[in-house]
Structures are given as C-alpha cells and as structure tokens.
Design a protein around this motif. Sequence first.
Motif, PDB file in Angstrom:
ATOM      1  N   TRP A 111      50.109  37.561  31.121  1.00 18.67           N
ATOM      2  CA  TRP A 111      49.831  38.256  32.139  1.00 18.67           C
ATOM      3  C   TRP A 111      50.437  39.912  31.699  1.00 18.67           C
ATOM      4  O   TRP A 111      51.522  39.782  31.522  1.00 18.67           O
ATOM      5  CB  TRP A 111      50.032  38.151  33.713  1.00 18.67           C
ATOM      6  CG  TRP A 111      49.242  37.036  34.235  1.00 18.67           C
ATOM      7  CD1 TRP A 111      49.502  35.657  34.100  1.00 18.67           C
ATOM      8  CD2 TRP A 111      47.704  37.308  34.710  1.00 18.67           C
ATOM      9  NE1 TRP A 111      48.326  34.929  34.856  1.00 18.67           N
ATOM     10  CE2 TRP A 111      47.488  35.849  34.916  1.00 18.67           C
ATOM     11  CE3 TRP A 111      46.915  38.417  34.932  1.00 18.67           C
ATOM     12  CZ2 TRP A 111      46.076  35.899  35.590  1.00 18.67           C
ATOM     13  CZ3 TRP A 111      45.733  38.018  35.247  1.00 18.67           C
ATOM     14  CH2 TRP A 111      45.368  37.012  36.043  1.00 18.67           C
ATOM     15  N   ASP A 112      49.678  40.892  31.466  1.00 18.03           N
ATOM     16  CA  ASP A 112      50.084  42.472  31.441  1.00 18.03           C
ATOM     17  C   ASP A 112      49.824  43.075  32.756  1.00 18.03           C
ATOM     18  O   ASP A 112      48.640  43.348  32.933  1.00 18.03           O
ATOM     19  CB  ASP A 112      49.685  42.609  30.191  1.00 18.03           C
ATOM     20  CG  ASP A 112      50.117  44.007  29.997  1.00 18.03           C
ATOM     21  OD1 ASP A 112      50.960  44.862  30.690  1.00 18.03           O
ATOM     22  OD2 ASP A 112      49.469  44.988  29.064  1.00 18.03           O
ATOM     23  N   SER A 162      48.045  43.072  36.054  1.00 21.13           N
ATOM     24  CA  SER A 162      47.044  42.439  36.424  1.00 21.13           C
ATOM     25  C   SER A 162      46.099  41.924  35.326  1.00 21.13           C
ATOM     26  O   SER A 162      44.809  41.620  35.721  1.00 21.13           O
ATOM     27  CB  SER A 162      46.104  43.133  37.488  1.00 21.13           C
ATOM     28  OG  SER A 162      45.724  44.466  37.230  1.00 21.13           O
ATOM     29  N   THR A 163      46.345  42.198  34.212  1.00 21.47           N
ATOM     30  CA  THR A 163      45.398  41.894  33.184  1.00 21.47           C
ATOM     31  C   THR A 163      45.816  40.594  32.463  1.00 21.47           C
ATOM     32  O   THR A 163      46.825  40.210  31.904  1.00 21.47           O
ATOM     33  CB  THR A 163      45.390  43.223  32.148  1.00 21.47           C
ATOM     34  OG1 THR A 163      45.008  44.306  32.573  1.00 21.47           O
ATOM     35  CG2 THR A 163      44.479  42.767  30.886  1.00 21.47           C
ATOM     36  N   VAL A 217      45.797  38.418  29.319  1.00 23.00           N
ATOM     37  CA  VAL A 217      45.871  38.385  27.808  1.00 23.00           C
ATOM     38  C   VAL A 217      45.735  37.289  27.250  1.00 23.00           C
ATOM     39  O   VAL A 217      46.551  36.281  27.245  1.00 23.00           O
ATOM     40  CB  VAL A 217      47.103  39.322  27.415  1.00 23.00           C
ATOM     41  CG1 VAL A 217      47.055  39.433  25.868  1.00 23.00           C
ATOM     42  CG2 VAL A 217      47.069  40.640  28.049  1.00 23.00           C
ATOM     43  N   ARG A 226      41.391  40.520  26.501  1.00 25.05           N
ATOM     44  CA  ARG A 226      42.058  40.934  27.630  1.00 25.05           C
ATOM     45  C   ARG A 226      40.907  41.159  28.902  1.00 25.05           C
ATOM     46  O   ARG A 226      39.766  41.733  28.608  1.00 25.05           O
ATOM     47  CB  ARG A 226      42.586  42.545  27.482  1.00 25.05           C
ATOM     48  CG  ARG A 226      43.448  42.512  26.331  1.00 25.05           C
ATOM     49  CD  ARG A 226      43.956  44.042  25.893  1.00 25.05           C
ATOM     50  NE  ARG A 226      44.767  44.553  27.096  1.00 25.05           N
ATOM     51  CZ  ARG A 226      45.989  44.510  27.287  1.00 25.05           C
ATOM     52  NH1 ARG A 226      46.627  43.529  26.372  1.00 25.05           N
ATOM     53  NH2 ARG A 226      46.558  44.998  28.135  1.00 25.05           N
ATOM     54  N   TYR A 227      41.263  40.666  30.033  1.00 22.81           N
ATOM     55  CA  TYR A 227      40.361  40.537  31.004  1.00 22.81           C
ATOM     56  C   TYR A 227      40.971  41.046  32.146  1.00 22.81           C
ATOM     57  O   TYR A 227      42.205  40.761  32.711  1.00 22.81           O
ATOM     58  CB  TYR A 227      40.296  38.903  31.584  1.00 22.81           C
ATOM     59  CG  TYR A 227      39.449  38.170  30.560  1.00 22.81           C
ATOM     60  CD1 TYR A 227      38.106  37.899  30.664  1.00 22.81           C
ATOM     61  CD2 TYR A 227      40.237  37.422  29.419  1.00 22.81           C
ATOM     62  CE1 TYR A 227      37.277  37.199  29.702  1.00 22.81           C
ATOM     63  CE2 TYR A 227      39.502  36.737  28.492  1.00 22.81           C
ATOM     64  CZ  TYR A 227      38.258  36.545  28.513  1.00 22.81           C
ATOM     65  OH  TYR A 227      37.565  35.601  27.464  1.00 22.81           O
ATOM     66  N   TRP A 228      40.100  41.853  32.879  1.00 23.82           N
ATOM     67  CA  TRP A 228      40.642  42.539  34.191  1.00 23.82           C
ATOM     68  C   TRP A 228      39.499  43.064  34.846  1.00 23.82           C
ATOM     69  O   TRP A 228      38.473  42.705  34.646  1.00 23.82           O
ATOM     70  CB  TRP A 228      41.526  43.833  33.747  1.00 23.82           C
ATOM     71  CG  TRP A 228      40.723  44.884  33.075  1.00 23.82           C
ATOM     72  CD1 TRP A 228      40.186  46.061  33.926  1.00 23.82           C
ATOM     73  CD2 TRP A 228      40.194  45.195  31.803  1.00 23.82           C
ATOM     74  NE1 TRP A 228      39.492  46.911  33.101  1.00 23.82           N
ATOM     75  CE2 TRP A 228      39.600  46.545  31.787  1.00 23.82           C
ATOM     76  CE3 TRP A 228      40.609  44.531  30.534  1.00 23.82           C
ATOM     77  CZ2 TRP A 228      39.043  46.760  30.743  1.00 23.82           C
ATOM     78  CZ3 TRP A 228      40.168  44.943  29.543  1.00 23.82           C
ATOM     79  CH2 TRP A 228      39.212  46.006  29.449  1.00 23.82           C
ATOM     80  N   ASN A 285      37.666  45.938  37.281  1.00 27.66           N
ATOM     81  CA  ASN A 285      37.679  47.557  37.283  1.00 27.66           C
ATOM     82  C   ASN A 285      37.754  47.816  38.740  1.00 27.66           C
ATOM     83  O   ASN A 285      37.653  47.097  39.876  1.00 27.66           O
ATOM     84  CB  ASN A 285      36.530  48.113  36.565  1.00 27.66           C
ATOM     85  CG  ASN A 285      35.023  47.709  37.107  1.00 27.66           C
ATOM     86  OD1 ASN A 285      34.928  47.311  38.125  1.00 27.66           O
ATOM     87  ND2 ASN A 285      33.999  48.052  36.250  1.00 27.66           N
ATOM     88  N   ARG A 303      33.234  44.605  23.990  1.00 25.25           N
ATOM     89  CA  ARG A 303      33.762  44.718  25.334  1.00 25.25           C
ATOM     90  C   ARG A 303      32.370  44.078  26.055  1.00 25.25           C
ATOM     91  O   ARG A 303      31.267  44.493  25.662  1.00 25.25           O
ATOM     92  CB  ARG A 303      33.887  46.125  25.577  1.00 25.25           C
ATOM     93  CG  ARG A 303      34.531  46.319  27.140  1.00 25.25           C
ATOM     94  CD  ARG A 303      34.264  47.679  27.459  1.00 25.25           C
ATOM     95  NE  ARG A 303      35.994  47.677  27.190  1.00 25.25           N
ATOM     96  CZ  ARG A 303      36.737  48.791  27.925  1.00 25.25           C
ATOM     97  NH1 ARG A 303      36.168  49.363  28.646  1.00 25.25           N
ATOM     98  NH2 ARG A 303      37.837  48.920  27.851  1.00 25.25           N
ATOM     99  N   GLN A 342      31.229  43.103  30.369  1.00 24.14           N
ATOM    100  CA  GLN A 342      31.475  43.132  31.631  1.00 24.14           C
ATOM    101  C   GLN A 342      30.605  42.375  32.493  1.00 24.14           C
ATOM    102  O   GLN A 342      29.450  42.134  32.122  1.00 24.14           O
ATOM    103  CB  GLN A 342      31.458  44.823  32.287  1.00 24.14           C
ATOM    104  CG  GLN A 342      30.275  45.349  32.601  1.00 24.14           C
ATOM    105  CD  GLN A 342      30.573  46.766  33.009  1.00 24.14           C
ATOM    106  OE1 GLN A 342      31.163  47.834  32.350  1.00 24.14           O
ATOM    107  NE2 GLN A 342      30.055  47.245  34.199  1.00 24.14           N
TER     108      GLN A 342
END
Length: 124
Positions: free
Chosen positions: A19-20, A22-23, A25, A52-54, A56, A80, A82
């Motif tokens: 985790w980075d 709330s992302t 990795v 990388r997943y987050w 928006n 990318r 979404q």
Amino acid sequence: TEHGAERPHDIMGESIASWDGSTLVIDTSNLTETVLTHNAEPISENARIVERYWLNDDGELIMEATLHDPDYYERPVVRRTQWRRADGQEMLYAPCDPDSFYRGLQIEGVLEDYFMNSPGGDQN
C-alpha cells in the motif's frame, strides 16, 4: 519485500503487493517472454509491470499499469482503465488468461511466424 532472484520465471511472474497510502501497488517481475494484453505487446524476461489501483473523488476504481521492459521498449508503456460502480450488476466470469490465443501460438512455437505474416510484419 524484494523479488526473488532465484525464483524461476513463469507466465504469471511473481507479484508483490503493498500500500502507498490508499493506493494498492502490485509489482510483478520474473515473467517469461510472452505476449501481453489484447494489444499483443511482447514482453521479455526482463519485463516488470507495476499496477496501481485507487478510488478517485467520484468513487470510480482507477487502474494504471506501467510496463517497464528495456528489451522491447525505449520508454515505459502506460495503460489506464477506470471502472464505475453499478449497483445491481452481476460479475461476469472471465478466465485468468484473456490472451490464450497468443499463448497457444507461443506454446506451439509459431508465435513469431504469426507476427511475421501479419499486416505490418516483415514478410521477406
């Protein structure tokens, strides 16, 4: 955690998640030479993919995948995607290997011939 240098390369590679903030990795290496994605992008044994997943601000799930492969590409390839939440929708089953057509050609040893005979391939 580091990738294991002694770990054999395989089609799925070795993925390490962290985790980075709330992302999420996911760093994948130790891959075998193959063809990746529906865009038929070749990758070498030196490839590394960082996903990388987050979420928006609108609550959509964003995924950014960066392919690092100095054997095939002069600079990283970035994709990318979404997804928007849709209540009441059912999940569709999808096999883990969406590129089985290319994988089958690779296993049969005819992948290079397929690309050479495709439009834009070197047909000399």
